[in-house]
Design an enzyme around this catalytic site. Structure first.
Site, mmCIF file in Angstrom:
data_model
loop_
_atom_site.group_PDB
_atom_site.id
_atom_site.type_symbol
_atom_site.label_atom_id
_atom_site.label_comp_id
_atom_site.label_asym_id
_atom_site.label_seq_id
_atom_site.Cartn_x
_atom_site.Cartn_y
_atom_site.Cartn_z
ATOM 1 C CG ASP A 34 -1.804 1.216 1.344
ATOM 2 O OD1 ASP A 34 -2.323 1.659 0.299
ATOM 3 O OD2 ASP A 34 -1.982 1.738 2.457
ATOM 4 C CE1 TYR A 66 2.247 5.467 -3.624
ATOM 5 C CE2 TYR A 66 0.840 3.604 -4.173
ATOM 6 C CZ TYR A 66 2.089 4.111 -3.882
ATOM 7 O OH TYR A 66 3.173 3.265 -3.853
ATOM 8 N N GLY A 67 -3.279 9.311 -3.305
ATOM 9 C CA GLY A 67 -4.521 9.896 -3.819
ATOM 10 C C GLY A 67 -4.375 11.111 -4.695
ATOM 11 C CB CYS A 97 -3.316 0.965 -2.310
ATOM 12 S SG CYS A 97 -3.409 2.728 -2.677
ATOM 13 C CG ASN A 98 -9.702 1.326 -2.244
ATOM 14 O OD1 ASN A 98 -9.289 1.201 -1.087
ATOM 15 N ND2 ASN A 98 -10.777 0.714 -2.678
ATOM 16 C CB THR A 99 -5.172 5.475 -4.967
ATOM 17 O OG1 THR A 99 -6.099 6.163 -4.130
ATOM 18 C CG2 THR A 99 -4.625 6.444 -5.998
ATOM 19 C CB CYS A 210 -9.288 5.039 1.031
ATOM 20 S SG CYS A 210 -7.547 5.238 1.497
ATOM 21 C CB THR A 211 -6.822 -0.013 2.305
ATOM 22 O OG1 THR A 211 -5.682 0.740 1.858
ATOM 23 C CG2 THR A 211 -7.329 -0.893 1.167
ATOM 24 C CG HIS A 212 -4.903 5.032 4.604
ATOM 25 N ND1 HIS A 212 -4.498 4.636 3.352
ATOM 26 C CD2 HIS A 212 -3.786 5.416 5.264
ATOM 27 C CE1 HIS A 212 -3.185 4.781 3.253
ATOM 28 N NE2 HIS A 212 -2.729 5.254 4.399
#
Length: 294
Positions: A34, A66-67, A97-99, A210-212
């Protein structure tokens, strides 16, 4: 806690399974990465589903989040990190990581066509099945919400179900979580500004895109409880990622032959002490984090 220092390789040329040879065995580890600590929310689901698997975790903290990064930067980082994890022996990769999934999963699969690769996508489909008001709020980064991959998925599910998705870019939220501010007033103010308009527009289901974000789910629930008269459902896709990884490993005959608890090795391109602290605070794991040159 700095550990060993490794160089991060340049993004690899296009190639397939042949260069990793020995990594494709039942005893090889699974690589998870991530932009920072958000992927730990996925890692915990993977460990719960596959307790006997050895795991590698890479936090690209020097480039987090990364967003707001250009897509070409994210693709380059993804390919370089993937190559590093494969050099460490990984038999499968999870882009936690979604982004990074939105920007680079196709490039990664093109580079390693025979490798088990699992990405993370916002849980739009399960959210559409859960909503009673037929309105779903999506909390995600600007990059994820702007991606063609995400918008195609959204359009397909809306066409099939009639569910409306309200999109909310959560600028600065991943940064707060990276800093460990899971309960701070500043984080609560950010979240209140993002969650309130979604609920006021009728959303009864919120997707953590988002994984955060699962690490501030209790705060999101508190805010939603104070706004909504009815209970709000929250969708986290870490569980689905773990199930898909299990399916792929089983199909390829790569599930671990170990009967003991799997091991975990962690790497970071940024502050190793911060990542080690995150492991302790978020997963209650004490371990040494190795430094990797950014």
């Amino acid at each position: 806690m700095s550990g060993t220092h490794y160089p991060l390789p340049s993004p690899p040329p296009e190639r397939g399974r042949e260069h990793i040879g020995e990594t494709h065995s039942k005893m090889a580890p699974i690589g998870v990465f991530d932009s920072g600590i958000g992927g730990l929310s996925v890692l915990r689901h993977i460990h719960a589903h596959l307790p006997h698997e050895n795991l590698l975790y890479f936090a690209d903290s020097a480039f987090a989040p990364y967003g707001e990064k250009p897509e070409e930067v994210i693709v380059a980082r993804t390919l370089a990190i993937a190559d590093f994890l494969l050099q460490q022996g990984a038999k499968a990769l999870v882009v936690a990581c979604n982004t990074a999934t939105s920007a680079s999963i196709n490039a990664l699969r093109g580079c390693y066509p025979d490798l088990a690769v699992v990405g993370v996508e916002p849980g739009l489909k399960p959210a559409a099945a859960l909503t009673k008001t037929r309105t779903v709020g999506v909390l995600a980064t600007e990059r994820t919400l702007a991606s063609a991959k995400f918008n195609l998925l959204r359009e397909q599910i809306t066409a099939a179900t009639g569910v409306t998705f309200l999109l909310q870019a959560c600028i600065g939220l991943a940064d707060q979580i990276e800093k460990g501010e899971l309960h701070s007033n500043a984080t609560a103010i950010l979240l209140r500004g993002y969650v309130t308009p979604l609920i006021e527009q009728g959303a009864d289901t919120l997707v953590l895109g988002c994984t955060h974000y699962p690490f501030v789910q209790p705060l999101i629930e508190d805010i939603a409880r104070n706004i909504a008269s009815a209970e709000i459902t929250i969708v986290d896709t870490g569980e689905a990622v773990a199930r898909q990884l299990t399916r792929l490993l089983t199909q390829q005959g790569l599930t671990s032959i170990f009967t003991t608890q799997g091991t975990l090795a962690a790497f970071s391109s940024g502050s190793t002490s911060s990542v080690a602290t995150a492991f302790m605070n978020l997963l209650k794991l004490r371990l040494e984090v190795a430094s990797v040159a950014a």
